[in-house]
Design a protein around this motif. Structure first.
Motif, PDB file in Angstrom:
ATOM      1  N   PHE A  27      -3.071  -5.437   0.267  1.00  6.14           N
ATOM      2  CA  PHE A  27      -2.994  -4.264  -0.606  1.00  6.14           C
ATOM      3  C   PHE A  27      -1.696  -3.496  -0.389  1.00  6.14           C
ATOM      4  O   PHE A  27      -1.186  -2.876  -1.316  1.00  6.14           O
ATOM      5  N   ARG A  28      -1.144  -3.540   0.817  1.00  9.12           N
ATOM      6  CA  ARG A  28       0.120  -2.839   1.072  1.00  9.12           C
ATOM      7  C   ARG A  28       1.248  -3.393   0.203  1.00  9.12           C
ATOM      8  O   ARG A  28       2.202  -2.678  -0.101  1.00  9.12           O
ATOM      9  N   GLU A  29       1.135  -4.644  -0.205  1.00 12.29           N
ATOM     10  CA  GLU A  29       2.169  -5.233  -1.057  1.00 12.29           C
ATOM     11  C   GLU A  29       2.129  -4.680  -2.478  1.00 12.29           C
ATOM     12  O   GLU A  29       3.089  -4.821  -3.219  1.00 12.29           O
ATOM     13  N   TYR A  30       1.029  -4.065  -2.861  1.00 10.44           N
ATOM     14  CA  TYR A  30       0.859  -3.556  -4.216  1.00 10.44           C
ATOM     15  C   TYR A  30       1.118  -2.054  -4.324  1.00 10.44           C
ATOM     16  O   TYR A  30       0.973  -1.497  -5.409  1.00 10.44           O
ATOM     17  N   VAL A  31       1.479  -1.411  -3.226  1.00 11.25           N
ATOM     18  CA  VAL A  31       1.695   0.038  -3.246  1.00 11.25           C
ATOM     19  C   VAL A  31       2.985   0.342  -4.001  1.00 11.25           C
ATOM     20  O   VAL A  31       4.040  -0.218  -3.727  1.00 11.25           O
ATOM     21  N   TYR A  32       2.854   1.247  -4.977  1.00 11.76           N
ATOM     22  CA  TYR A  32       4.002   1.690  -5.763  1.00 11.76           C
ATOM     23  C   TYR A  32       3.757   3.136  -6.171  1.00 11.76           C
ATOM     24  O   TYR A  32       2.770   3.425  -6.856  1.00 11.76           O
ATOM     25  N   ARG A  33       4.592   4.058  -5.704  1.00 11.48           N
ATOM     26  CA  ARG A  33       4.493   5.481  -6.014  1.00 11.48           C
ATOM     27  C   ARG A  33       3.128   6.062  -5.667  1.00 11.48           C
ATOM     28  O   ARG A  33       2.526   6.798  -6.427  1.00 11.48           O
ATOM     29  N   GLY A  34       2.606   5.680  -4.524  1.00 11.58           N
ATOM     30  CA  GLY A  34       1.376   6.266  -4.024  1.00 11.58           C
ATOM     31  C   GLY A  34       0.089   5.685  -4.576  1.00 11.58           C
ATOM     32  O   GLY A  34      -0.986   6.191  -4.304  1.00 11.58           O
ATOM     33  N   GLN A  35       0.186   4.632  -5.372  1.00  5.65           N
ATOM     34  CA  GLN A  35      -1.009   3.984  -5.891  1.00  5.65           C
ATOM     35  C   GLN A  35      -0.752   2.494  -6.015  1.00  5.65           C
ATOM     36  O   GLN A  35       0.356   2.029  -5.778  1.00  5.65           O
ATOM     37  N   LEU A  36      -1.793   1.765  -6.357  1.00  3.22           N
ATOM     38  CA  LEU A  36      -1.639   0.324  -6.532  1.00  3.22           C
ATOM     39  C   LEU A  36      -0.912   0.045  -7.840  1.00  3.22           C
ATOM     40  O   LEU A  36      -1.165   0.707  -8.848  1.00  3.22           O
ATOM     41  N   LYS A  37      -0.025  -0.917  -7.833  1.00  2.00           N
ATOM     42  CA  LYS A  37       0.762  -1.236  -9.019  1.00  2.00           C
ATOM     43  C   LYS A  37      -0.108  -1.989 -10.015  1.00  2.00           C
ATOM     44  O   LYS A  37      -0.488  -3.134  -9.792  1.00  2.00           O
ATOM     45  N   ARG A  38      -0.412  -1.337 -11.107  1.00  2.00           N
ATOM     46  CA  ARG A  38      -1.346  -1.869 -12.089  1.00  2.00           C
ATOM     47  C   ARG A  38      -0.878  -3.180 -12.729  1.00  2.00           C
ATOM     48  O   ARG A  38      -1.662  -4.093 -12.917  1.00  2.00           O
ATOM     49  N   SER A  39       0.405  -3.264 -13.058  1.00  2.00           N
ATOM     50  CA  SER A  39       0.887  -4.443 -13.777  1.00  2.00           C
ATOM     51  C   SER A  39       0.690  -5.720 -12.961  1.00  2.00           C
ATOM     52  O   SER A  39       0.304  -6.756 -13.509  1.00  2.00           O
ATOM     53  N   GLU A  40       0.919  -5.644 -11.658  1.00  2.00           N
ATOM     54  CA  GLU A  40       0.723  -6.825 -10.819  1.00  2.00           C
ATOM     55  C   GLU A  40      -0.762  -7.160 -10.672  1.00  2.00           C
ATOM     56  O   GLU A  40      -1.141  -8.325 -10.664  1.00  2.00           O
ATOM     57  N   ILE A  41      -1.583  -6.135 -10.559  1.00  2.29           N
ATOM     58  CA  ILE A  41      -3.027  -6.366 -10.440  1.00  2.29           C
ATOM     59  C   ILE A  41      -3.550  -7.064 -11.680  1.00  2.29           C
ATOM     60  O   ILE A  41      -4.246  -8.082 -11.599  1.00  2.29           O
ATOM     61  N   PHE A  42      -3.200  -6.527 -12.843  1.00  3.64           N
ATOM     62  CA  PHE A  42      -3.738  -7.081 -14.076  1.00  3.64           C
ATOM     63  C   PHE A  42      -3.177  -8.463 -14.365  1.00  3.64           C
ATOM     64  O   PHE A  42      -3.863  -9.312 -14.930  1.00  3.64           O
ATOM     65  N   ALA A  43      -1.935  -8.717 -13.961  1.00  2.00           N
ATOM     66  CA  ALA A  43      -1.367 -10.049 -14.153  1.00  2.00           C
ATOM     67  C   ALA A  43      -2.128 -11.074 -13.311  1.00  2.00           C
ATOM     68  O   ALA A  43      -2.414 -12.183 -13.770  1.00  2.00           O
ATOM     69  N   GLU A  44      -2.478 -10.695 -12.086  1.00  2.00           N
ATOM     70  CA  GLU A  44      -3.212 -11.612 -11.222  1.00  2.00           C
ATOM     71  C   GLU A  44      -4.659 -11.784 -11.678  1.00  2.00           C
ATOM     72  O   GLU A  44      -5.249 -12.838 -11.488  1.00  2.00           O
ATOM     73  N   CYS A  45      -5.226 -10.733 -12.261  1.00  2.00           N
ATOM     74  CA  CYS A  45      -6.609 -10.819 -12.745  1.00  2.00           C
ATOM     75  C   CYS A  45      -6.691 -11.560 -14.072  1.00  2.00           C
ATOM     76  O   CYS A  45      -7.759 -12.066 -14.430  1.00  2.00           O
ATOM     77  N   GLY A  46      -5.599 -11.608 -14.808  1.00  2.00           N
ATOM     78  CA  GLY A  46      -5.580 -12.365 -16.054  1.00  2.00           C
ATOM     79  C   GLY A  46      -5.930 -11.554 -17.289  1.00  2.00           C
ATOM     80  O   GLY A  46      -6.352 -12.111 -18.293  1.00  2.00           O
ATOM     81  N   PHE A  47      -5.750 -10.241 -17.238  1.00  2.00           N
ATOM     82  CA  PHE A  47      -5.964  -9.441 -18.432  1.00  2.00           C
ATOM     83  C   PHE A  47      -4.886  -8.379 -18.522  1.00  2.00           C
ATOM     84  O   PHE A  47      -4.131  -8.162 -17.584  1.00  2.00           O
TER      85      PHE A  47
END
Length: 145
Positions: A27-47
């Protein structure tokens, strides 16, 4: 083709599976400006990003996940007051994702290599058996039972 409710359920299931498959280090790899980076999450989830706006269940679970990560110290505290200046942002390892992908590829290649070695062993034993049969046929002219 799935209707909107079915698609929303599939997206929620994909998000839950993604969230459960990650550790705090991931999860530390997804931290961006104090929150999880949505674009990377959604790309990995497939939506797409629109799933967050259109699916309140995903939005709620993402907020719960971020709150839990804040409690564990993975994400910085929300608000951004003077405490945010004192806390150093988490250092993201840019090569971690690539190393993880290479590791997964290496594992799959090793599995494929092992299965091919087993198949080769079977083929060699069959070849040896065929050689014995051919030698017997040459010597006797009859087929063994």
């Amino acid at each position: 083709m799935a209707n909107g409710q079915q698609r929303a359920g599939e997206n929620l299931t994909a998000f839950r599976a993604w969230a459960q498959s990650k550790s705090d280090v991931d999860f530390r790899e997804y931290v961006y400006r104090g929150q999880l980076k949505r674009s990377e999450i959604f790309a990995e989830c497939g939506f797409g990003r629109s799933a967050l706006a259109q699916n309140p269940a995903i939005r709620a679970e993402l907020e719960e996940l971020e709150a839990a990560l804040r409690k564990r110290g993975v994400l910085p505290a929300a608000g951004g007051g003077s405490d945010a200046v004192d806390n150093k942002p988490a250092i993201r390892d840019g090569q971690a994702k690539q190393r993880r992908q290479e590791s997964q590829r290496l594992n799959s290649l090793e599995q494929e290599n092992a299965s091919l070695r087993a198949e080769l062993g079977k083929a060699k034993s069959m070849l040896e058996r065929c050689k014995l049969m051919a030698a017997f046929l040459d010597e006797t002219g009859r087929m063994p039972r």
